[in-house]
Design an enzyme around this catalytic site. Structure first.
Site: not given
Length: 298
Positions: A49, A123
């Site tokens: 990701s 993230k």
């Protein structure tokens, strides 16, 4: 001077040496725990990701001094138990484009914010408290930040992918209300990122956007009867946020579970900011990647 008195200085030396050895042993035993709790911890990247910034098998070092170490007031980490903690003074606040490790605020139920200690993501920060974030044709934007946010090449890939080529379950984004919003991972917002002390009117749109946050902060149940928001049955025309929140996205925007799906992360869920990769291994073969050792994360 009797024999006992002649030996006493040596006994004191031995006792002092033994005490010093015990202190050193205690420090050696507890120092790793102290460092992990207050200074820096290491996590393994399991997914793609955050490509190309982070790849599966990277061991990332999370600096807890930047935002301040999170100290638990309670060690009850059972499912559904609230997070009780405080944060030590940090060097600065989390900024847009920081790569952050945090506890994921949503589990299987997207409409409820819960703390789970071993469920963490890495993230990139797209929105900080008080910002407005948006996505336009795949490109991330922040109204208070000049310059690119995240990896532009991956955003270009998303921009060039037609909606028809993306599964609907991947394309649709929070708050999953096509009649009011119709937001997707390619086009979303503008969306206000709540700041402690900010007031919003609880109309139907804000009810859909911020219901999980109001319920998380109050412990109550928020509903909307068609014209009026109600908290535990009592009318609530507007709401003042008690906490700060953040909006996070993976650099690999075509394939990342992030705030585009589950919304906002409370500030207290932040663990720290990623600054370095300590080392990296191929997940299957275990082969070391020397080119990634001590690599700076930007």
């Amino acid at each position: 001077m009797n024999p006992t008195e002649r030996k006493s200085p040596w006994r004191r030396i031995v006792r002092n040496a033994a005490g010093t050895a015990l202190v050193i042993a205690a420090l050696a035993l507890w120092m790793p725990y102290f460092v992990r709790a207050f200074v820096c911890d290491q996590f393994v990247v399991p997914s793609e990701s955050m490509l190309p910034t982070l790849i599966p098998g990277d061991r990332i070092l999370v600096n807890k001094l930047i935002a301040g170490a999170r100290i638990y007031r309670s060690f009850d980490f059972a499912e559904g138990a609230p997070l009780r903690s405080f944060r030590l003074p940090g060097l600065r606040k989390v900024r847009v484009n920081d790569v952050v490790v945090f506890n994921v605020p949503h589990g299987y139920d997207r409409d409820r914010i819960e703390f789970r200690i071993n469920y963490v993501y890495a993230k990139r920060c797209v929105g900080t408290p008080g910002d407005s974030v948006s996505i336009r044709n795949g490109y991330l934007r922040n109204n208070r930040h000049e310059g690119p946010v995240g990896d532009r090449e991956r955003q270009r890939q998303l921009a060039e992918t037609p909606d028809s080529a993306i599964p609907p379950t991947v394309l649709r984004a929070m708050p999953f209300d096509d009649s009011l919003f119709g937001w997707t991972i390619r086009n979303l917002g503008p969306l206000y990122v709540p700041r402690a002390g900010a007031k919003i009117a609880l109309d139907l749109r804000n009810f859909r956007l911020y219901k999980p946050l109001v319920e998380y902060e109050t412990g109550g149940s928020l509903s909307f009867d068609g014209r009026t928001a109600r908290l535990d049955g009592k009318p609530l025309a507007d709401y003042v946020f008690r906490k700060n929140y953040y909006f996070f996205c993976g650099d690999n925007v075509p394939n990342s579970k992030d705030s585009r799906y589950w919304g906002f992360a409370p500030e207290e869920f932040i663990i720290g900011v990623v600054k370095r990769i300590s080392y990296s291994e191929e997940p299957v073969s275990g082969r070391r990647r020397p080119e990634r050792r001590w690599k700076k994360v930007e």
